[in-house]
Design a protein around this motif. Structure first.
Motif, short mmCIF file in Angstrom:
data_model
loop_
_atom_site.label_atom_id
_atom_site.label_comp_id
_atom_site.label_asym_id
_atom_site.label_seq_id
_atom_site.Cartn_x
_atom_site.Cartn_y
_atom_site.Cartn_z
N ARG A 124 0.83 -1.20 0.00
CA ARG A 124 0.00 0.00 0.00
C ARG A 124 0.87 1.26 0.00
O ARG A 124 0.72 2.14 -0.85
CB ARG A 124 -0.91 -0.02 1.24
CG ARG A 124 -2.09 0.92 1.17
CD ARG A 124 -3.00 0.72 2.37
NE ARG A 124 -2.32 0.89 3.64
CZ ARG A 124 -1.97 2.06 4.15
NH1 ARG A 124 -2.23 3.17 3.50
NH2 ARG A 124 -1.35 2.14 5.31
N ILE A 125 1.83 1.32 0.93
CA ILE A 125 2.62 2.54 1.05
C ILE A 125 3.59 2.68 -0.12
O ILE A 125 3.85 3.79 -0.60
CB ILE A 125 3.35 2.63 2.41
CG1 ILE A 125 3.93 4.02 2.57
CG2 ILE A 125 4.44 1.58 2.53
CD1 ILE A 125 4.16 4.39 3.99
N MET A 126 4.10 1.57 -0.63
CA MET A 126 5.01 1.66 -1.77
C MET A 126 4.25 2.09 -3.02
O MET A 126 4.81 2.77 -3.89
CB MET A 126 5.69 0.32 -2.01
CG MET A 126 6.78 0.02 -1.01
SD MET A 126 7.87 1.42 -0.80
CE MET A 126 9.41 0.63 -0.93
N GLY A 127 2.98 1.73 -3.10
CA GLY A 127 2.17 2.17 -4.22
C GLY A 127 2.12 3.69 -4.25
O GLY A 127 2.00 4.30 -5.32
N ARG A 128 2.20 4.32 -3.08
CA ARG A 128 2.15 5.77 -3.00
C ARG A 128 3.54 6.39 -3.25
O ARG A 128 3.69 7.34 -3.97
CB ARG A 128 1.66 6.16 -1.60
CG ARG A 128 0.87 7.44 -1.56
CD ARG A 128 0.41 7.71 -0.14
NE ARG A 128 1.37 8.53 0.55
CZ ARG A 128 1.55 8.51 1.87
NH1 ARG A 128 0.86 7.70 2.62
NH2 ARG A 128 2.44 9.30 2.42
N LEU A 129 4.57 5.79 -2.62
CA LEU A 129 5.89 6.40 -2.66
C LEU A 129 6.65 6.07 -3.94
O LEU A 129 7.37 6.89 -4.47
CB LEU A 129 6.73 5.92 -1.47
CG LEU A 129 6.29 6.35 -0.09
CD1 LEU A 129 7.25 5.80 0.94
CD2 LEU A 129 6.24 7.86 0.00
N SER A 150 13.88 3.95 -1.02
CA SER A 150 12.44 4.13 -0.84
C SER A 150 11.92 3.24 0.28
O SER A 150 10.97 3.61 0.97
CB SER A 150 11.69 3.90 -2.15
OG SER A 150 11.96 2.64 -2.69
N VAL A 151 12.56 2.08 0.51
CA VAL A 151 12.18 1.26 1.67
C VAL A 151 12.49 2.02 2.96
O VAL A 151 11.67 2.08 3.88
CB VAL A 151 12.92 -0.10 1.65
CG1 VAL A 151 12.64 -0.87 2.95
CG2 VAL A 151 12.50 -0.93 0.46
N GLN A 179 15.57 12.80 -8.02
CA GLN A 179 14.39 13.62 -8.26
C GLN A 179 13.21 13.08 -7.46
O GLN A 179 12.46 13.83 -6.84
CB GLN A 179 14.07 13.62 -9.76
CG GLN A 179 12.90 14.50 -10.15
CD GLN A 179 13.09 15.94 -9.68
OE1 GLN A 179 14.22 16.43 -9.59
NE2 GLN A 179 12.00 16.60 -9.32
N MET A 180 13.09 11.74 -7.42
CA MET A 180 12.01 11.10 -6.68
C MET A 180 12.09 11.45 -5.19
O MET A 180 11.10 11.79 -4.56
CB MET A 180 12.09 9.59 -6.87
CG MET A 180 10.94 8.83 -6.29
SD MET A 180 11.30 7.06 -6.30
CE MET A 180 12.16 6.88 -4.76
N VAL A 181 13.32 11.37 -4.66
CA VAL A 181 13.50 11.67 -3.24
C VAL A 181 13.21 13.14 -2.97
O VAL A 181 12.58 13.51 -1.97
CB VAL A 181 14.93 11.29 -2.78
CG1 VAL A 181 15.19 11.79 -1.38
CG2 VAL A 181 15.12 9.79 -2.85
N ALA A 182 13.61 14.02 -3.92
CA ALA A 182 13.36 15.46 -3.76
C ALA A 182 11.86 15.74 -3.69
O ALA A 182 11.38 16.51 -2.85
CB ALA A 182 14.00 16.23 -4.90
N GLU A 183 11.11 15.09 -4.58
CA GLU A 183 9.66 15.27 -4.57
C GLU A 183 9.05 14.78 -3.26
O GLU A 183 8.14 15.39 -2.70
CB GLU A 183 9.03 14.52 -5.75
CG GLU A 183 9.19 15.26 -7.07
CD GLU A 183 8.88 14.38 -8.26
OE1 GLU A 183 8.27 13.30 -8.06
OE2 GLU A 183 9.25 14.76 -9.38
N LEU A 184 9.62 13.68 -2.79
CA LEU A 184 9.13 13.10 -1.55
C LEU A 184 9.35 14.06 -0.38
O LEU A 184 8.47 14.25 0.47
CB LEU A 184 9.87 11.78 -1.30
CG LEU A 184 9.19 10.79 -0.41
CD1 LEU A 184 7.81 10.47 -0.92
CD2 LEU A 184 10.03 9.52 -0.36
N ILE A 185 10.52 14.71 -0.38
CA ILE A 185 10.82 15.65 0.70
C ILE A 185 9.82 16.81 0.67
O ILE A 185 9.29 17.22 1.71
CB ILE A 185 12.27 16.16 0.57
CG1 ILE A 185 13.23 15.04 0.95
CG2 ILE A 185 12.50 17.38 1.45
CD1 ILE A 185 14.69 15.35 0.72
#
Lengths: 254, 430
Positions: A124-129, A150-151, A179-185
């Motif tokens: 569920r959470i990985m589907g989001r992240l 991401s884990v 870029q993915m991590v930047a968006e996550l932040i």
């Protein structure tokens, strides 16, 4: 406004070497504070006092204005402080779900670990992240750097961290994953988390941080508002240990 | 990961469909070949019910300890003292049932409380000594190699001191039931246990599948589940059938009847069936597997072995974990001491000598990596069975004693080499 975290007058020494020398930093909700400095400047050591990995020799830590004692990683977790380590503190031989829930496993009514429920939550959470994530059954050593990161981030996000410590979260990643991590932040910031970001890349600092606290030789050079200074100003702080002369307002704890 | 060669692809997907560890298949394959070779060389004497029965009861003691050694090695430690610890536990139990309980405490020989009290004392001694080892390793930071190397000398000689170096016996009548040949379940009970085990296997497979369906996870194809279930049930029932076809010799039955003051009816026969000690091993194997896979403690053992820092940072108390792992190892040494002593029907001064090497070899042959984090309970038991089969088979063939040990040593090194090659091939970092 009360800071989410205030680390006041922190000192820690290892065998006579003052790794952190009377340093004060703070962090507000919805804010990213960069911690900068050369290798050995003391930023990782400072932050490990907050994450419970080290015990400070003197100084105080306040969470929401309350004095707290953080003696070990369990105490830190109890205050909703989550850490994403540079070395990726993952057990390589276990799968993503086991790592995400390590130390806080979901259990069945009989007290056995509930792998199916944990895998479901992880999916569920990985589907989001990270929707591309598919290797739920493989040990994490079979994953790429970005997938492993991401884990690690999922672990922090899942347990409702309010204070997140990220130690060079993009150091091992390719451009897309960075870029993915930047968006996550940005997303976590928008949710009101406070983030301490240890970072070497000035470009990332200027892009991701609201304020930057610079350390040199275990001492705090100063804290500046990132919008009010230039890359060169910050480099000067890191290399020369000098506050910018243009006079960006020095920010102290509230 | 590198792309597999095209021709290998279909076979790989068959294994994936079955979801069975290919390393396990390799070990079973090696074991089957070993048995067939010995059977051919000995003109069919190796795979007889009698020899299989003997092999089973000879394996139990080492196999029980090997399950504990898996946890020790998975957490990146080693225990060189298990043979000596077994001797100390055995000496405690021997002294209790031969001297202390019947004489000093005046229970008299044959009192029903002697066996349970003696066993409890041995298990307690093993657990406490194991926990103490764990405390020295976990909290005092002395390397496990040193603690248990010292322990090897200490506990071997504590055993000697406790028993005055004497052979202690005869043992309590109830106690010797746990050794093997003296305590077997017979025909009907063995089938009952086998039937229950089959139901257990089917239930576990069904439960795992239902769990995955409930969460909408991908499941194995039905034929794969059915094949695994059939193999599992077939193995259990086949094993019981073999043990149930080993008849008790007529002379022995006649003696038993004579001791009871009766005469044996004409044409009377009995079979041995499942030995209690083997049943103990099965219970230990199931309990340890559940512990490893379905409990927090097991999860933490593997996490700490995979990355001790990560485990510590996740809030796991790795020092206490070390104490628990070694206490469990000590408890299992006590359990093995019961089986070993009851099988020999005496406490002897050299009981368990060199068992540490057999136990470590069993765990390692069974796929436990000395670098930590990897190992299975069933692998360790299979490793113990392979070691014992090799040793008995060679003795049966008449291989000279020095060559027997040379071969066992070679097999140990070869097994680890194959394991390393296997991991390289599958792209797994070891």
């Amino acid at each position: 406004m009360t800071p989410l975290v205030e680390m006041r007058d922190i000192s820690i020494a290892f065998g006579g070497v003052k790794a952190v020398d009377h340093v004060t930093v703070d962090l507000f909700p919805g804010e990213v504070v960069g911690l900068l400095g050369h290798n050995g400047a003391g930023k990782s050591t400072l932050i490990k006092c907050l994450s419970g990995a080290y015990q400070m020799d003197s100084g105080q830590i306040f969470i929401n204005g309350d004095r707290v004692e953080i003696r070990n990683p369990r105490d830190a977790r109890a205050h909703n402080i989550e850490t994403i380590y540079q070395t990726l503190a993952l057990a390589d031989n276990l799968d993503a779900a086991s790592n995400l829930f390590l130390g806080r496993e979901l259990t069945t009514p009989l007290g056995f670990v509930d792998d199916a429920a944990m895998e479901a939550e992880t999916r569920r959470i990985m589907g989001r992240l990270n929707p591309n994530f598919a290797k739920f059954k493989a040990p994490v050593k079979a994953l790429s750097g970005g997938q492993r990161q991401s884990v690690a981030i999922a672990r922090a996000v899942y347990f409702n961290a309010r204070i997140l410590i990220m130690d060079e979260p993009t150091a091992a990643l390719g451009p897309q994953e960075t870029q993915m991590v930047a968006e996550l932040i940005q997303e976590l910031k928008a949710q009101g988390l406070g983030i301490f970001l240890i970072e070497h890349d000035i470009h990332n600092v200027m892009k991701l941080c609201d304020r930057a606290s610079v350390m040199k030789n275990g001492q705090l050079v100063g804290t500046v508002n990132v919008n009010a200074v230039t890359d060169e100003d910050i480099l000067g702080m890191i290399i020369l240990g000098k506050m910018p002369e243009t006079g960006a307002p020095k920010m102290e704890g509230a | 990961m590198s792309e597999p060669v095209q021709a290998a692809a279909p076979r790989r997907s068959l294994w994936q469909a079955l979801g069975v560890d290919s390393r396990l298949l390799g070990m079973i394959g090696a074991f089957v070949v070993l048995c067939l070779v010995f059977d051919v060389i000995t003109d069919g004497r190796f795979l007889t019910p009698r020899n299989i029965f003997n092999l089973s009861i000879q394996t139990v003691s080492v196999a029980i300890m090997a399950t504990g050694m898996v946890f020790v090695i998975v957490t990146r430690h080693i225990d060189l003292s298990v043979g000596a610890l077994l001797a100390t536990c055995s000496a405690v139990m021997g002294v209790m049932q031969v001297w202390v309980l019947p004489q000093s405490m005046g229970l008299g020989i044959g009192h029903p409380a002697i066996a349970p009290l003696a066993m409890a004392s041995g298990l307690l001694a093993g657990t406490v000594i194991g926990a103490f080892n764990g405390w020295l390793i976990g909290y005092q930071r002395i390397p496990a190699f040193i603690v248990t190397l010292g322990g090897l000398l200490i506990w071997r000689n504590v055993a000697w001191y406790l028993s005055d170096g004497q052979t202690l016996g005869p043992l309590d009548k109830t106690f010797v039931l746990f050794g093997g040949i003296e305590g077997t379940l017979g025909d009907t009970l063995s089938w009952a246990v086998g039937g229950l085990a089959c139901l257990g296997v089917l239930w576990a497979i069904w439960r795992a599948r239902a769990d995955r369906i409930r969460h909408d996870f991908p499941v194995k194809p039905l034929w794969a589940e059915a094949l695994i279930a059939t193999l599992g049930v077939g193995t259990i029932l086949g094993f019981v059938a073999i043990l149930n076809s080993y008849a008790v010799p007529a002379a022995r039955l006649r003696r038993e009847f004579r001791l009871r003051g009766e005469t044996m009816p004409e044409g009377y026969s009995e079979v041995f069936g499942l030995p209690i000690s083997v049943l103990m091993l099965i219970v230990v194997a199931v309990a340890m597997t559940i512990l490893a896979r379905r409990t927090r403690l097991g999860r933490y053992i593997f996490a700490a072995g995979g990355n001790p820092d990560a485990a510590e940072l996740s809030g796991i108390n790795t020092r206490m974990l070390t104490v628990k792992v070694f206490a469990l190892m000590g408890f299992l040494c006590g359990l093995s001491a019961i089986v070993a002593q009851a099988r020999l029907q005496n406490h002897t001064n050299d009981i368990g000598t060199l068992d540490e090497l057999r136990v470590i070899a069993a765990a390692v042959i069974g796929g436990t990596a000395l670098s930590g984090g990897v190992g299975t309970i069933y692998g360790a038991i299979l490793g113990a069975v392979i070691m014992q089969s090799l040793q008995s088979g060679m003795a049966m063939v008449g291989v000279d004693a020095p060559f027997q040990n040379i071969v066992v040593g070679l097999v140990l090194v070869l097994a680890v080499w194959i394991d390393i090659q296997y991991r390289k091939r599958t792209g797994e970092k070891s």
